[in-house]
Design an enzyme around this catalytic site. Structure first.
Site, PDB file in Angstrom:
ATOM      1  N   TRP A   1      39.670  21.029  31.012  1.00 52.87           N
ATOM      2  CA  TRP A   1      39.077  21.007  32.356  1.00 52.87           C
ATOM      3  C   TRP A   1      37.626  20.558  32.216  1.00 52.87           C
ATOM      4  O   TRP A   1      36.929  20.984  31.290  1.00 52.87           O
ATOM      5  CB  TRP A   1      39.100  22.413  32.966  1.00 52.87           C
ATOM      6  CG  TRP A   1      40.234  22.659  33.932  1.00 52.87           C
ATOM      7  CD1 TRP A   1      41.541  22.834  33.611  1.00 52.87           C
ATOM      8  CD2 TRP A   1      40.140  22.760  35.355  1.00 52.87           C
ATOM      9  NE1 TRP A   1      42.275  23.052  34.739  1.00 52.87           N
ATOM     10  CE2 TRP A   1      41.442  23.014  35.836  1.00 52.87           C
ATOM     11  CE3 TRP A   1      39.099  22.672  36.278  1.00 52.87           C
ATOM     12  CZ2 TRP A   1      41.726  23.178  37.195  1.00 52.87           C
ATOM     13  CZ3 TRP A   1      39.379  22.838  37.630  1.00 52.87           C
ATOM     14  CH2 TRP A   1      40.680  23.076  38.071  1.00 52.87           C
TER      15      TRP A   1
ATOM     16  N   GLU B   1      42.667  29.490  28.764  1.00 53.17           N
ATOM     17  CA  GLU B   1      43.566  29.409  27.611  1.00 53.17           C
ATOM     18  C   GLU B   1      42.806  29.519  26.276  1.00 53.17           C
ATOM     19  O   GLU B   1      43.434  29.609  25.213  1.00 53.17           O
ATOM     20  CB  GLU B   1      44.374  28.110  27.646  1.00 53.17           C
ATOM     21  CG  GLU B   1      45.516  28.114  28.647  1.00 53.17           C
ATOM     22  CD  GLU B   1      45.079  28.066  30.101  1.00 53.17           C
ATOM     23  OE1 GLU B   1      44.110  27.334  30.402  1.00 53.17           O
ATOM     24  OE2 GLU B   1      45.675  28.785  30.933  1.00 53.17           O
TER      25      GLU B   1
ATOM     26  N   ASP C   1      34.559  26.293  45.610  1.00 52.28           N
ATOM     27  CA  ASP C   1      34.414  26.899  46.933  1.00 52.28           C
ATOM     28  C   ASP C   1      35.046  28.274  47.048  1.00 52.28           C
ATOM     29  O   ASP C   1      34.904  28.938  48.074  1.00 52.28           O
ATOM     30  CB  ASP C   1      35.049  25.977  47.986  1.00 52.28           C
ATOM     31  CG  ASP C   1      34.321  24.653  48.053  1.00 52.28           C
ATOM     32  OD1 ASP C   1      33.100  24.643  47.765  1.00 52.28           O
ATOM     33  OD2 ASP C   1      34.962  23.644  48.384  1.00 52.28           O
ATOM     34  N   THR C   2      35.767  28.690  46.024  1.00 50.50           N
ATOM     35  CA  THR C   2      36.486  29.966  46.095  1.00 50.50           C
ATOM     36  C   THR C   2      35.981  30.912  45.003  1.00 50.50           C
ATOM     37  O   THR C   2      35.300  30.482  44.078  1.00 50.50           O
ATOM     38  CB  THR C   2      38.006  29.738  45.888  1.00 50.50           C
ATOM     39  OG1 THR C   2      38.212  29.344  44.522  1.00 50.50           O
ATOM     40  CG2 THR C   2      38.547  28.678  46.827  1.00 50.50           C
TER      41      THR C   2
ATOM     42  N   HIS D   1      37.400  31.937  42.604  1.00 52.76           N
ATOM     43  CA  HIS D   1      38.102  31.714  41.340  1.00 52.76           C
ATOM     44  C   HIS D   1      37.136  31.635  40.158  1.00 52.76           C
ATOM     45  O   HIS D   1      37.415  32.108  39.058  1.00 52.76           O
ATOM     46  CB  HIS D   1      38.909  30.422  41.442  1.00 52.76           C
ATOM     47  CG  HIS D   1      40.146  30.446  40.620  1.00 52.76           C
ATOM     48  ND1 HIS D   1      41.280  31.089  41.019  1.00 52.76           N
ATOM     49  CD2 HIS D   1      40.426  29.927  39.395  1.00 52.76           C
ATOM     50  CE1 HIS D   1      42.213  30.961  40.104  1.00 52.76           C
ATOM     51  NE2 HIS D   1      41.717  30.269  39.096  1.00 52.76           N
TER      52      HIS D   1
ATOM     53  N   TYR E   1      31.006  31.641  21.457  1.00 55.22           N
ATOM     54  CA  TYR E   1      31.138  31.426  22.906  1.00 55.22           C
ATOM     55  C   TYR E   1      30.393  30.148  23.304  1.00 55.22           C
ATOM     56  O   TYR E   1      29.189  30.167  23.542  1.00 55.22           O
ATOM     57  CB  TYR E   1      30.554  32.651  23.609  1.00 55.22           C
ATOM     58  CG  TYR E   1      30.715  32.709  25.104  1.00 55.22           C
ATOM     59  CD1 TYR E   1      31.878  33.196  25.677  1.00 55.22           C
ATOM     60  CD2 TYR E   1      29.684  32.317  25.949  1.00 55.22           C
ATOM     61  CE1 TYR E   1      32.014  33.277  27.044  1.00 55.22           C
ATOM     62  CE2 TYR E   1      29.800  32.399  27.327  1.00 55.22           C
ATOM     63  CZ  TYR E   1      30.971  32.878  27.868  1.00 55.22           C
ATOM     64  OH  TYR E   1      31.103  32.965  29.229  1.00 55.22           O
TER      65      TYR E   1
END
Ligand code: RBF
Length: 164
Positions: free
Chosen positions: A31, A67, A94-95, A97, A122
């Site tokens: 992503w 993942e 926008d959410t 999430h 990290y």
């Protein structure tokens, strides 16, 4: 939170002996690939510049930052890498999430760190927009992939020192 004092990106070379014995696994989330690909390259180049052998660097891909947790666990359970470097970029949408993924990934990776003794690094950006991400993968705030590599080298070295 970022400041000149905390930015390791200017420190790409660390003076660590016997680096050629170390092996590392880099896991990169796909992503926001524009960002994570640049972080991965920074990480890889910094490991190589510090003397890690190419054949001792394993590169794996996962779909998203979420993942990273299960992939890191699989690596920890199956090989004797000296550190697992997790790379991802979570960009606010926008959410809500964003908050769930950031918290889940952070807590998941922290649990892995706490429950076993191979360092899990990290290298996940959690940012409000794409520009903030670009600033941190080779832009004005350096490349956090470089920093992840330096941290992995330092932690692998620390682990070796403690085990001796
Ligand atoms: N993964 C990322 O690595 N970065 C993101 O910014 C990101 N945003 C997401 C936003 C939504 C709404 C969803 C459903 C998933 C997102 N993911 C993101 C993917 C996530 O890490 C994971 O791959 C999927 O949820 C499948 O488990």
């Amino acid at each position: 939170m970022s400041s000149a004092h905390q930015n390791l990106s200017s420190i790409k070379m660390v003076n660590i002996p016997n680096v050629d014995h170390f092996s590392f696994t880099i896991i990169t989330a796909q992503w926001n690939k524009e960002v994570t690909g640049a972080l991965e390259i920074g990480c890889l180049e910094t490991l190589l510049a510090n003397g890690v052998k190419p054949e001792n660097i394993q590169q794996l891909e996962v779909p998203g930052a979420w993942e990273l947790i299960s992939a890191a666990k699989m690596v920890l359970d199956s090989n004797n890498t000296n550190a697992v470097i997790c790379i991802g970029a979570v960009i606010k949408g926008d959410t809500p999430h964003f908050e769930y993924i950031c918290e889940g990934v952070t807590v998941g990776l922290a649990q892995l760190c706490a429950n076993q003794s191979i360092p899990v690094i990290y290298g996940v950006l959690t940012v409000n927009n794409l520009q903030q991400a670009l600033d941190r993968c080779g832009g004005i705030h350096g490349n956090k992939g470089d920093e992840a590599a330096v941290t992995a080298l330092q932690m692998a070295s620390l682990s070796q020192k403690i085990r001796k």
